[in-house]
Write a protein that holds these residues in place. Sequence first.
Motif, PDB file in Angstrom:
ATOM      1  N   ARG A  60       0.928  -1.322  -0.031  1.00 48.06           N
ATOM      2  CA  ARG A  60       0.060  -0.138   0.041  1.00 48.06           C
ATOM      3  C   ARG A  60       1.008   1.322  -0.116  1.00 48.06           C
ATOM      4  N   ALA A  64       0.840   3.894  -2.989  1.00 48.84           N
ATOM      5  CA  ALA A  64       0.433   5.330  -2.689  1.00 48.84           C
ATOM      6  C   ALA A  64       1.686   6.248  -3.325  1.00 48.84           C
ATOM      7  N   THR A  65       2.895   5.714  -3.199  1.00 45.56           N
ATOM      8  CA  THR A  65       3.939   6.393  -3.578  1.00 45.56           C
ATOM      9  C   THR A  65       3.859   6.794  -5.259  1.00 45.56           C
ATOM     10  N   TYR A  68       0.764   8.893  -6.215  1.00 43.92           N
ATOM     11  CA  TYR A  68       0.877  10.268  -6.116  1.00 43.92           C
ATOM     12  C   TYR A  68       2.088  10.764  -7.204  1.00 43.92           C
ATOM     13  N   LEU A 155       2.658  14.188  -0.886  1.00 41.91           N
ATOM     14  CA  LEU A 155       2.549  12.956   0.009  1.00 41.91           C
ATOM     15  C   LEU A 155       3.610  13.000   1.139  1.00 41.91           C
TER      16      LEU A 155
END
Length: 210
Positions: A60, A64-65, A68, A155
């Motif tokens: 996850r 997410a990285t 983004y 982020l």
Amino acid sequence: MPLPALNSFVFLMINVSLTQQFSKTQGIFRFDGTIFLVQDCRMTQNLHNRIDESLIALRRILRATELYGRDLAQAAGVTPAQLRVLQIVEEKVDPTPKALATQMGVSQATVTSLVDKLVARGMAQRHASERDRRQSNIVLTERGRRTLEEAPDALQQRYARKFAELADWEQAQLVASLERVADMFDARGLDASPVLATGALQGERKGGPE
């Protein structure tokens, strides 16, 4: 003769004679002249579940990285590392490449590569330093300022804000846990800077801005 029902146990047959023993979690017992090794399957299942849960959490973070970085490229046309350069230039007010490298924890060669791309896109400029003509200052252009305004919430900054809200012992525990995870991947010796981005900072991810 059927074996007695023993929930959640695995049996390993051993062709030796031992006295009858039994444990609810792990041990041996004798049945009809045969010795069985008993091990609680629940312990093994719990381990597998925790491994899966930890890998899901890591995945996850990676996703997410990646997502983004993709959103940032589409919205502002820069990578997370380039955005971080723009942010530092705005915060420090016309810093030198050396100051940028120190702030980001990277080499000056890496900063030079990042700044070159920003200059090529018209988001930053190099001006000769008034204090030392051998040095240059990095200055934001109007386009660079607009990029900062239009970029989605970084982020890395989201993480920093939530990290700062943790108690001191929680911060220390989290850092220790993450460092241990890095050790488990044999990644402690890899060069890395405090920039939340995938891939090498000098280059661009496939499909990202150039």
